[in-house]
Design a protein around this motif. Sequence first.
Motif, PDB file in Angstrom:
ATOM      1  N   HIS A  22      18.479   9.407 -25.169  1.00  0.00           N
ATOM      2  CA  HIS A  22      17.340  10.192 -25.659  1.00  0.00           C
ATOM      3  C   HIS A  22      17.618  11.673 -25.553  1.00  0.00           C
ATOM      4  CE1 HIS A  22      14.647   6.810 -26.242  1.00  0.00           C
ATOM      5  NE2 HIS A  22      15.044   6.315 -25.074  1.00  0.00           N
ATOM      6  N   GLU A  23      18.858  12.081 -25.525  1.00  0.00           N
ATOM      7  CA  GLU A  23      19.169  13.493 -25.330  1.00  0.00           C
ATOM      8  C   GLU A  23      18.514  14.348 -26.423  1.00  0.00           C
ATOM      9  OE1 GLU A  23      23.322  14.494 -24.948  1.00  0.00           O
ATOM     10  OE2 GLU A  23      22.851  16.622 -25.123  1.00  0.00           O
ATOM     11  N   GLY A  24      17.892  15.459 -25.989  1.00  0.00           N
ATOM     12  CA  GLY A  24      17.261  16.374 -26.940  1.00  0.00           C
ATOM     13  C   GLY A  24      15.846  15.994 -27.311  1.00  0.00           C
ATOM     14  N   GLU A  25      15.396  14.816 -26.900  1.00  0.00           N
ATOM     15  CA  GLU A  25      14.018  14.431 -27.220  1.00  0.00           C
ATOM     16  C   GLU A  25      13.046  15.118 -26.284  1.00  0.00           C
ATOM     17  OE1 GLU A  25      12.732  10.361 -27.678  1.00  0.00           O
ATOM     18  OE2 GLU A  25      14.687   9.853 -28.535  1.00  0.00           O
ATOM     19  N   LYS A  26      11.776  15.167 -26.711  1.00  0.00           N
ATOM     20  CA  LYS A  26      10.764  15.780 -25.848  1.00  0.00           C
ATOM     21  C   LYS A  26      10.395  14.816 -24.732  1.00  0.00           C
ATOM     22  CE  LYS A  26       8.069  17.105 -29.292  1.00  0.00           C
ATOM     23  NZ  LYS A  26       6.946  17.629 -30.060  1.00  0.00           N
ATOM     24  N   LYS A  27      10.185  15.358 -23.527  1.00  0.00           N
ATOM     25  CA  LYS A  27       9.672  14.536 -22.443  1.00  0.00           C
ATOM     26  C   LYS A  27       8.536  15.288 -21.747  1.00  0.00           C
ATOM     27  CE  LYS A  27      12.601  16.284 -18.773  1.00  0.00           C
ATOM     28  NZ  LYS A  27      13.203  16.057 -17.494  1.00  0.00           N
ATOM     29  N   ALA A  28       7.589  14.506 -21.206  1.00  0.00           N
ATOM     30  CA  ALA A  28       6.433  15.121 -20.547  1.00  0.00           C
ATOM     31  C   ALA A  28       6.755  15.374 -19.087  1.00  0.00           C
ATOM     32  CB  ALA A  28       5.220  14.200 -20.659  1.00  0.00           C
ATOM     33  N   VAL A  29       6.464  16.586 -18.608  1.00  0.00           N
ATOM     34  CA  VAL A  29       6.603  16.892 -17.183  1.00  0.00           C
ATOM     35  C   VAL A  29       5.292  17.522 -16.689  1.00  0.00           C
ATOM     36  CG1 VAL A  29       9.098  17.182 -17.121  1.00  0.00           C
ATOM     37  CG2 VAL A  29       7.648  19.109 -17.730  1.00  0.00           C
ATOM     38  N   VAL A  30       5.039  17.329 -15.408  1.00  0.00           N
ATOM     39  CA  VAL A  30       3.804  17.870 -14.834  1.00  0.00           C
ATOM     40  C   VAL A  30       4.030  19.337 -14.505  1.00  0.00           C
ATOM     41  CG1 VAL A  30       2.151  17.649 -12.972  1.00  0.00           C
ATOM     42  CG2 VAL A  30       3.264  15.625 -13.875  1.00  0.00           C
ATOM     43  N   ALA A  31       3.208  20.211 -15.116  1.00  0.00           N
ATOM     44  CA  ALA A  31       3.394  21.642 -14.900  1.00  0.00           C
ATOM     45  C   ALA A  31       2.434  22.187 -13.848  1.00  0.00           C
ATOM     46  CB  ALA A  31       3.205  22.397 -16.217  1.00  0.00           C
ATOM     47  N   THR A  38       5.964   8.045 -13.342  1.00  0.00           N
ATOM     48  CA  THR A  38       6.923   7.143 -12.688  1.00  0.00           C
ATOM     49  C   THR A  38       8.020   6.694 -13.639  1.00  0.00           C
ATOM     50  OG1 THR A  38       5.345   5.398 -13.156  1.00  0.00           O
ATOM     51  CG2 THR A  38       5.359   6.269 -10.927  1.00  0.00           C
ATOM     52  N   ARG A  39       7.708   6.617 -14.934  1.00  0.00           N
ATOM     53  CA  ARG A  39       8.748   6.286 -15.922  1.00  0.00           C
ATOM     54  C   ARG A  39       8.653   7.290 -17.054  1.00  0.00           C
ATOM     55  NH1 ARG A  39       8.479   1.014 -18.376  1.00  0.00           N
ATOM     56  NH2 ARG A  39       6.470   0.543 -17.433  1.00  0.00           N
ATOM     57  N   PRO A  40       9.795   7.636 -17.702  1.00  0.00           N
ATOM     58  CA  PRO A  40       9.784   8.727 -18.694  1.00  0.00           C
ATOM     59  C   PRO A  40       8.794   8.477 -19.831  1.00  0.00           C
ATOM     60  CG  PRO A  40      12.028   8.056 -18.205  1.00  0.00           C
ATOM     61  CD  PRO A  40      11.156   7.089 -17.501  1.00  0.00           C
ATOM     62  N   ILE A  41       8.124   9.552 -20.227  1.00  0.00           N
ATOM     63  CA  ILE A  41       7.257   9.522 -21.406  1.00  0.00           C
ATOM     64  C   ILE A  41       7.907  10.450 -22.418  1.00  0.00           C
ATOM     65  CG2 ILE A  41       4.965  10.068 -22.271  1.00  0.00           C
ATOM     66  CD1 ILE A  41       3.942   9.466 -19.407  1.00  0.00           C
ATOM     67  N   LEU A  42       8.319   9.895 -23.557  1.00  0.00           N
ATOM     68  CA  LEU A  42       9.201  10.620 -24.481  1.00  0.00           C
ATOM     69  C   LEU A  42       8.610  10.718 -25.879  1.00  0.00           C
ATOM     70  CD1 LEU A  42      12.416   8.731 -23.375  1.00  0.00           C
ATOM     71  CD2 LEU A  42      11.902  11.110 -22.836  1.00  0.00           C
TER      72      LEU A  42
END
Lengths: 374, 81
Positions: free
Chosen positions: A296-305, A256-260
Amino acid sequence: MAPFVKPSEAELERRRTIQINDETVTNISSTDFPGHYPGEDNSWSFETFKNTFRVEHHYLTPAESSFSLIGADAAIANALRRILISEIPTLAIETVYVYNNTSVIQDEVLCHRLGLIPFTGSKKGIREFLRWRRKAEDGTPGPVYDYNTVQLRLQVECTRNPSAAPDEREPTKLYHHAHVYARDIEFVPAGRQADLFQAPEDIIRPVNPDILVAKLRPGQVIDLQMHMHKGVGADHAKFSPVATASYRLLPTITITRPILGRDADKFARCFPRGVIALERVSAAEANTPGSGYEGHEGEKKAVVADPMKDTVSRECLRHPEFEGKVKLGRRRDHFIFSIESTGQWDSDELLLEAIKTMKKKCERLEKQVINMVR
Amino acid sequence: MSREAYQVPTGSQAANPAAVGKSFDAYGGGAAEVGPQMQYLCGDCGLKFQMRRGDAIRCKECGCRILYKERTKRMVQFEAR
């Protein structure tokens, strides 16, 4: 009467999701039946079912298959599972006539073990030619014919191997027949069975020839005959055509909110491999105000695969850094089935046979209901 | 029977003169002293051999004193459950 109200898509989504919280599971009962929501038409219709119901196949081998039933009620899925386990007939050893058994394993235990060995053979012969063994009128087991009984024989004697090396310690090399395997069981055709169950393809044989039945030492003998009959898993587990037939609901993971950044790595490690993927925050996302990605451009973010791979361990709910950022759930109407066959039926045939059985049962019920209202 | 007349029964016929001439052998095969032949298995070497009543209870090969009778040849029926 006022026209029916249509619930919003978000509301429907909420209704079909089981919420998995850190210590509770909520919203577990389905509510899509008439009268639960005022003003809504939730009556069951064949048209809607036909349009929404889907089957997706994941993998299929003769021994194992996995598929999804999407859009079915739990009652249907569970009925299928129960039919798979206990109502599809198979052939198994039912009576054992022990002429001699001087091995260390007791007669009763040996017979029990023999009963649990899965056998296979000509599908046509087993399904069409072989029939139930009917009980006699007084309730005693009925007569035995070639169309309801398959005879097997197991005759083994353990002897010393004179050509074994003098310092040999391995019993299988020191003695002949030190181990009795399922492959030592011979089929004894009777009547028309000789034509129907012909070697090598159609003969009645154990599915797994390497099942260890007993161990012998020189001088010990096993000499017995067996009768196989058709039966269902409801009677005894040896007749069950499946090793396991189970389903689980499709897990859902909603971020629901970005995890970076480093949190994203940690988040991915909370799940089995492949469930969470790591992506870079794009420029467009970073420039959208209110997205949570600003700066946060270029940072890693978690997405559901791939949420299907998740085991719903709820590990991510234990960590304070993910609090309020993720929601776990399960789709109420998405059943991921897994069927593992014991070998007499192929795993894909099992589902079709289960559906056939369910149809038959429904037809019987329909007749009864018609009789009831008559 | 008086206490003095009673004798402890033993395997040997000579030690029990009262039993001489009478046979307790239910099988009644052959001479009363010899009895029928029985198959025995040595508990040590596994040798199968025949013994008669009155024979020494010893394996003919290794001298082991533990002998087993063979299992009955009668068929036993079990349910595989």
